[in-house]
Design a protein around this motif. Sequence first.
Motif, PDB file in Angstrom:
ATOM      1  N   ASP A 146     -51.754  -6.745 -11.825  1.00 15.33           N
ATOM      2  CA  ASP A 146     -50.985  -5.752 -11.061  1.00 15.33           C
ATOM      3  C   ASP A 146     -51.826  -4.861 -10.160  1.00 15.33           C
ATOM      4  N   GLY A 157     -38.700  -5.830  -5.625  1.00 17.65           N
ATOM      5  CA  GLY A 157     -38.863  -4.948  -6.767  1.00 17.65           C
ATOM      6  C   GLY A 157     -39.604  -5.587  -7.926  1.00 17.65           C
ATOM      7  N   LYS A 158     -40.299  -6.692  -7.661  1.00 17.79           N
ATOM      8  CA  LYS A 158     -41.031  -7.396  -8.715  1.00 17.79           C
ATOM      9  C   LYS A 158     -42.488  -6.948  -8.829  1.00 17.79           C
ATOM     10  N   ILE A 160     -45.404  -4.610  -9.677  1.00 14.63           N
ATOM     11  CA  ILE A 160     -45.590  -3.507 -10.619  1.00 14.63           C
ATOM     12  C   ILE A 160     -46.971  -2.897 -10.422  1.00 14.63           C
ATOM     13  N   ARG A 164     -44.960   0.650 -13.312  1.00 11.84           N
ATOM     14  CA  ARG A 164     -43.634   0.894 -12.730  1.00 11.84           C
ATOM     15  C   ARG A 164     -43.543   0.136 -11.410  1.00 11.84           C
ATOM     16  N   PRO A 165     -42.325  -0.105 -10.917  1.00 15.10           N
ATOM     17  CA  PRO A 165     -42.183  -0.853  -9.660  1.00 15.10           C
ATOM     18  C   PRO A 165     -42.898  -0.160  -8.502  1.00 15.10           C
ATOM     19  N   ASP A 167     -43.288   1.108  -4.956  1.00 14.07           N
ATOM     20  CA  ASP A 167     -42.263   1.501  -3.989  1.00 14.07           C
ATOM     21  C   ASP A 167     -42.813   1.703  -2.581  1.00 14.07           C
TER      22      ASP A 167
END
Length: 246
Positions: A146, A157-158, A160, A164-165, A167
């Motif tokens: 990640d 939205g995959k 991370i 957390r996602p 943004d």
Amino acid sequence: MEPHKVVSQQEWMKAQTAHLVKEKEYTRMRDKLRAERLELPWVKVEKEYVFDTPDGRKTLSELFDGRSQLALYHFMLGPDWEEGCTGCSFGCDHFDGANLHLQHHDVTLVAVARAPLAKIEAYKKRMGWQFPWVSSNGSDFNFDFDVSFNKEDIKAGKAIYNFRPLDFEMDELPGMTAFYKDEKGDIYRTFSQYARGGEEGIGAYMILDIMPKGRNEKGTMDWVKRHDEYEDDPQLKAMMAGSCCG
């Protein structure tokens, strides 16, 4: 700098003593957090990862270099980037001094980036660093941990980051992952920290935090440059040229 309140020695001591109470509370809370971190569950690393190193291809297991603990710094230097992230470079300027001690306390410290090894080696030479740095180019390692992302996953939205996602759109982000290898050779991911999680490892920030102007920044690291870009500091440039960058 704004005019500051100036008091007598007695009043100064009273204020400092009151503040020390809060600092001790923070220290105890930090100790408690450390203890809780050591109790967190681990996850076994089942996937085989291979990295390009100056000594040839090496597995994740081989990166431990005979020790049971591995600290892997996820450095922001993508395959198409011309130079490393300024913030990551700022943090890594603190590694070599610490690494002299880590190596004697059962910890191997390694940086990893997705850039090809030749690009990594060139940037490492420019910065004058000694700590090991490997390339995960062509593997899933950065994506699995990640710290590297593609636009499609971010939009869906995959992606991370920091548990957390994600943004916002970014192809590389920093972090540090801790691994443990047992006597059988099994490897476990024990902890990962991202974003501002590693600030305490940046000694310059810890010193700035007790200075009159503090960090003196409008945004995180907005003043930081790569250490060879402080053109207005001939003393620093001479020091770097005559020591680690020589």
